[in-house]
Motif scaffolding. Structure first.
Motif, mmCIF file in Angstrom:
data_model
loop_
_atom_site.group_PDB
_atom_site.id
_atom_site.type_symbol
_atom_site.label_atom_id
_atom_site.label_comp_id
_atom_site.label_asym_id
_atom_site.label_seq_id
_atom_site.Cartn_x
_atom_site.Cartn_y
_atom_site.Cartn_z
ATOM 1 N N GLU A 186 0.821 -1.204 0.000
ATOM 2 C CA GLU A 186 0.000 0.000 0.000
ATOM 3 C C GLU A 186 0.856 1.254 0.000
ATOM 4 O O GLU A 186 1.964 1.270 0.541
ATOM 5 C CB GLU A 186 -0.895 0.038 1.237
ATOM 6 C CG GLU A 186 -2.071 -0.898 1.197
ATOM 7 C CD GLU A 186 -3.021 -0.644 2.347
ATOM 8 O OE1 GLU A 186 -3.892 -1.488 2.571
ATOM 9 O OE2 GLU A 186 -2.897 0.408 3.017
ATOM 10 N N LEU A 191 -2.976 0.499 -4.063
ATOM 11 C CA LEU A 191 -2.404 -0.834 -3.895
ATOM 12 C C LEU A 191 -1.590 -1.158 -5.142
ATOM 13 O O LEU A 191 -2.047 -0.950 -6.268
ATOM 14 C CB LEU A 191 -3.507 -1.878 -3.706
ATOM 15 C CG LEU A 191 -3.030 -3.299 -3.405
ATOM 16 C CD1 LEU A 191 -2.435 -3.389 -2.000
ATOM 17 C CD2 LEU A 191 -4.191 -4.290 -3.537
ATOM 18 N N ARG A 249 1.112 -8.444 3.667
ATOM 19 C CA ARG A 249 0.690 -7.057 3.468
ATOM 20 C C ARG A 249 1.801 -6.148 3.980
ATOM 21 O O ARG A 249 2.487 -6.468 4.952
ATOM 22 C CB ARG A 249 -0.635 -6.757 4.162
ATOM 23 C CG ARG A 249 -0.689 -6.961 5.648
ATOM 24 C CD ARG A 249 -2.118 -6.726 6.151
ATOM 25 N NE ARG A 249 -2.244 -6.955 7.580
ATOM 26 C CZ ARG A 249 -2.137 -6.007 8.505
ATOM 27 N NH1 ARG A 249 -1.888 -4.760 8.134
ATOM 28 N NH2 ARG A 249 -2.275 -6.290 9.779
ATOM 29 N N ARG A 251 3.555 -1.791 3.696
ATOM 30 C CA ARG A 251 3.337 -0.384 3.364
ATOM 31 C C ARG A 251 4.630 0.198 2.821
ATOM 32 O O ARG A 251 5.715 -0.055 3.347
ATOM 33 C CB ARG A 251 2.876 0.396 4.596
ATOM 34 C CG ARG A 251 2.629 1.892 4.333
ATOM 35 C CD ARG A 251 1.821 2.519 5.442
ATOM 36 N NE ARG A 251 0.463 1.997 5.471
ATOM 37 C CZ ARG A 251 -0.511 2.430 4.666
ATOM 38 N NH1 ARG A 251 -0.266 3.381 3.775
ATOM 39 N NH2 ARG A 251 -1.723 1.920 4.760
ATOM 40 N N ILE A 270 -7.603 1.740 -3.967
ATOM 41 C CA ILE A 270 -8.123 0.584 -3.235
ATOM 42 C C ILE A 270 -9.575 0.282 -3.613
ATOM 43 O O ILE A 270 -9.980 -0.872 -3.732
ATOM 44 C CB ILE A 270 -8.010 0.818 -1.717
ATOM 45 C CG1 ILE A 270 -6.547 0.772 -1.274
ATOM 46 C CG2 ILE A 270 -8.831 -0.204 -0.934
ATOM 47 C CD1 ILE A 270 -5.940 -0.605 -1.268
ATOM 48 N N ARG A 294 -9.624 -3.711 5.163
ATOM 49 C CA ARG A 294 -8.952 -2.416 5.259
ATOM 50 C C ARG A 294 -9.947 -1.314 5.584
ATOM 51 O O ARG A 294 -9.678 -0.418 6.385
ATOM 52 C CB ARG A 294 -8.236 -2.094 3.950
ATOM 53 C CG ARG A 294 -7.370 -0.830 4.001
ATOM 54 C CD ARG A 294 -6.719 -0.597 2.656
ATOM 55 N NE ARG A 294 -5.815 0.536 2.719
ATOM 56 C CZ ARG A 294 -6.176 1.805 2.611
ATOM 57 N NH1 ARG A 294 -7.470 2.105 2.460
ATOM 58 N NH2 ARG A 294 -5.285 2.773 2.657
#
Length: 329
Positions: A186, A191, A249, A251, A270, A294
């Motif tokens: 992200e 994404l 996942r 960032r 997203i 999310r």
């Protein structure tokens, strides 16, 4: 051996002929399509044959007496789903007059829009190449646009009943290829996805099981990540391919600065992911779950299983293990 021949006064007995045809051991398929309004239609059939590799063609025969005959002969596409030995119930359902045959099976759109039964032994998603009138049947010749298969034993059919097929896998068939390591990266409200080279999109992948401060992509480029926000998210298999999937996942670090992405990589909003261009049903389902979690701010870890999988929800913000263990004493 019982013999029959047509004469001027005694034509071929259709019942005896059907029994003779039935001594040929076949697989069992469910053929599927959609009506003009999008309603899925399907029926069980065993009159399936491969036709050509170049171009990739196959054929199925649909009886004119079948309730789905009009839908199949009017459609521009159809799918052939070969059933495995554990799908006798699926065969029975699609051979029945049940009003909603698709309610109890997993199905998805892959390429043409025809319903593909994703749990089947093998599926072929086809556009209509030709339709031929043949007596009390129509022969539909399909051009294969996409297909998938698995190592499960097939469901057999002979003399009007299901037959067990001994099916040892040949050496090297779908040999194990390890795990594919994917990342949900992200940045802001975007994404990261990468092109699969075929007009579709997949998750970025890496060789290492877990990245720390940077993610080294398969092409050699690296992305800087926030190490404290990289967690395991999903573990699953894809029925039509052998490798399993580990998905983390993460960032992207320094989101405020301009990020130079390698060719073929792109951030999607997203709430506007290109689901129709995502490679597999499993990946689409995982992305939809990720978006929902999310939005709720509450993530889980998914583990694959025969009955649809398990999700363990995680509450609260991530903390350092030393901090959490000190507070627990």
């Amino acid at each position: 051996m019982t013999k029959q021949a047509a004469t001027k006064d005694a034509p071929i007995d259709p019942i005896a002929l059907r029994r003779a045809f039935g001594t040929f051991v076949t697989g069992v398929t469910v053929i599927t399509t959609r009506e003009a309004d999008g309603t899925p239609r399907g029926m069980t059939a065993n009159s399936f044959t491969s036709v050509s590799l170049d171009p990739p063609l196959l054929l199925v025969c649909v009886a004119k007496s079948a309730s789905s005959y009009a839908a199949f002969t009017a459609a521009s596409c159809f799918a052939v789903n070969i059933l495995h030995e554990g799908q006798v119930d699926v065969s029975a359902t699609f051979a029945s007059k049940a009003p909603d045959k698709f309610q109890s099976v997993n199905h998805d759109r892959v390429h043409t829009g025809a319903p593909v039964l994703t749990d089947s032994l093998t599926w072929f998603d086809c556009s209509l190449h030709d339709s031929i009138d043949a007596g009390d049947h129509a022969i539909l010749i399909g051009e294969v646009r996409a297909f998938g298969t698995s190592p499960t034993a097939p469901l057999g059919f002979c003399r009007g009943r299901y037959a067990s097929v001994k099916d040892p896998l040949p050496a090297g068939w779908l040999a194990a290829q390890g795990m594919i390591i994917g990342y949900l990266v992200e940045a802001g409200d975007g994404l990261l996805l990468c092109s699969d080279g075929k007009g579709g999109w997949v998750l970025p992948s890496a060789r290492r099981r877990k990245a720390d401060s940077q993610l080294v992509l398969d092409g050699g480029d690296a992305l800087r990540l926030v190490p404290e926000e990289t967690f395991l998210y999903s573990v699953f298999d894809v029925a039509d391919s052998d490798p399993g999937h580990l998905v983390y996942r993460a960032r992207l670090a320094g989101e405020g600065a301009a990020v130079s992405l390698p060719e073929g990589f792109r951030f999607f909003p997203i709430d506007d992911l290109p689901y129709e261009a995502i490679a597999t049903h499993e990946l689409r389902a995982m992305l939809r779950r990720y978006v929902q979690e999310r939005q709720a701010g509450r993530f889980g870890i998914y583990m694959d299983s025969d009955d649809g999988g398990r999700v363990a929800m995680i509450d609260g913000q991530a903390r350092a293990w030393l901090q959490a263990s000190d507070q627990g004493q």
